[in-house]
Design an enzyme around this catalytic site. Structure first.
Site, PDB file in Angstrom:
ATOM      1  N   CYS A   1       0.821  -1.215   0.000  1.00 14.61           N
ATOM      2  CA  CYS A   1       0.000   0.000   0.000  1.00 14.61           C
ATOM      3  C   CYS A   1       0.863   1.277   0.000  1.00 14.61           C
ATOM      4  O   CYS A   1       1.473   1.586  -1.010  1.00 14.61           O
ATOM      5  CB  CYS A   1      -0.964  -0.053   1.176  1.00 14.61           C
ATOM      6  SG  CYS A   1      -2.365   1.025   0.991  1.00 14.61           S
TER       7      CYS A   1
ATOM      8  N   ARG B   1     -12.203   6.708  -0.495  1.00 13.57           N
ATOM      9  CA  ARG B   1     -11.244   5.639  -0.143  1.00 13.57           C
ATOM     10  C   ARG B   1     -11.742   4.324  -0.736  1.00 13.57           C
ATOM     11  O   ARG B   1     -12.958   4.093  -0.823  1.00 13.57           O
ATOM     12  CB  ARG B   1     -11.123   5.493   1.385  1.00 13.57           C
ATOM     13  CG  ARG B   1     -10.578   6.707   2.074  1.00 13.57           C
ATOM     14  CD  ARG B   1     -10.146   6.394   3.491  1.00 13.57           C
ATOM     15  NE  ARG B   1      -8.931   5.548   3.518  1.00 13.57           N
ATOM     16  CZ  ARG B   1      -7.688   5.991   3.318  1.00 13.57           C
ATOM     17  NH1 ARG B   1      -7.503   7.270   3.037  1.00 13.57           N
ATOM     18  NH2 ARG B   1      -6.652   5.184   3.372  1.00 13.57           N
TER      19      ARG B   1
ATOM     20  N   HIS C   1      -3.448  -5.458   2.563  1.00 12.29           N
ATOM     21  CA  HIS C   1      -3.043  -5.661   3.952  1.00 12.29           C
ATOM     22  C   HIS C   1      -3.598  -7.013   4.400  1.00 12.29           C
ATOM     23  O   HIS C   1      -4.140  -7.776   3.593  1.00 12.29           O
ATOM     24  CB  HIS C   1      -3.652  -4.576   4.843  1.00 12.29           C
ATOM     25  CG  HIS C   1      -3.241  -3.189   4.499  1.00 12.29           C
ATOM     26  ND1 HIS C   1      -1.996  -2.682   4.795  1.00 12.29           N
ATOM     27  CD2 HIS C   1      -3.915  -2.198   3.874  1.00 12.29           C
ATOM     28  CE1 HIS C   1      -1.923  -1.423   4.380  1.00 12.29           C
ATOM     29  NE2 HIS C   1      -3.062  -1.099   3.818  1.00 12.29           N
TER      30      HIS C   1
END
Ligand code: GLN
Length: 248
Positions: A95, A129, A198
């Protein structure tokens, strides 16, 4: 006895979503094969020695931390990290760490945070997001005889775009991926593996952990014969439960 030196880069700042679990997974899966592992935490003001490390791991971080890191990343570390990348050293960048190997991160206000420029990619901040579980297909895993699916969790405002010199790590089955538009996830260049996933990524995807370990051992020892398989029954049960949930 084989030995691997791992660098955890900016662990005090790029530490979102337990991405340090990737370093723990690499260490344990190597030690379970009697491979000796050392881990160095290298952060702002510390030297990075391109010759010393077999694997370098960068985790995710908020844009606030990325701005703090940028001047240090572009200092003496820049040439050493680029030299390690061009020298086929293994990198795992998640990320924010992924974004920081590219040219820049452009905020919605038009501010460009300069990053390393080691990989032909760039990131532009989106209006929203991208958050949620992610599932993608990785041809590199399939080519090594592993199941090709990778599961994880993404949460990023940045939209990353790949130039012609970089390949994606995979193709999205569920989730947003690099930019929510082109169906691509992550990036691969030489032995650099980047992802928005993640999770942390490697404990959830043991085959990818073993791929990174194998690449590092082959790069360091040349005649490395390959990793003996581990019993990943529990890891794969967890993966399968996520995969079936996401493909419903
Ligand atoms: N700050 C970056 C973004 O929002 C990276 C976030 C992260 O590492 N999870 O896109």
């Amino acid at each position: 006895m084989y030995e691997l030196n791992i660098c955890h880069l900016y662990p005090d700042l790029l530490n979102l979503y337990g991405d340090r679990g990737n370093v723990i997974a690499l260490k344990k899966r190597a030690e379970w094969r009697n491979i000796k592992v050392s881990i160095d935490a290298v952060t702002i003001g510390d030297a990075y020695d391109s010759e010393k490390y077999d694997i370098t791991v960068l985790g995710g971080g908020q844009t606030y931390e990325q701005k703090i890191i940028s001047p240090d990343l572009l200092s003496e570390k820049a040439s050493e990290i680029k030299s390690a990348i061009e020298g086929n050293k293994v990198f795992l960048c998640i990320c924010g760490g992924f974004q920081m190997l590219g040219r820049y991160y452009r905020t919605r206000e038009g501010e460009e945070i300069e990053f390393l420029g080691a990989l032909d990619l760039w990131t532009v901040e989106g209006e929203t997001r991208i958050i949620g579980n992610i599932l993608f297909e990785c041809d590199i895993l399939a080519a090594e005889g592993y199941d090709s699916k990778i599961v994880g969790f993404e949460n990023h405002q940045g939209r990353t775009y790949l130039g012609p010199d970089v390949k994606p790590l995979g193709r999205i089955l569920t989730g947003g991926g690099n930019n929510g538009e082109d169906g691509l996830e992550g990036a691969v260049y030489k032995n650099v593996f980047c992802s928005y996933a993640h999770g942390s990524l490697l404990p959830k995807n043991p085959a990818l952990a073993d791929l990174l370990l194998s690449r590092a051992l082959k790069q360091k020892y040349g005649d490395f014969a390959g990793l003996p398989r581990l019993d990943d029954t529990f890891e794969n049960m967890a993966r399968e439960s996520m995969i079936s949930r996401l493909l419903k």
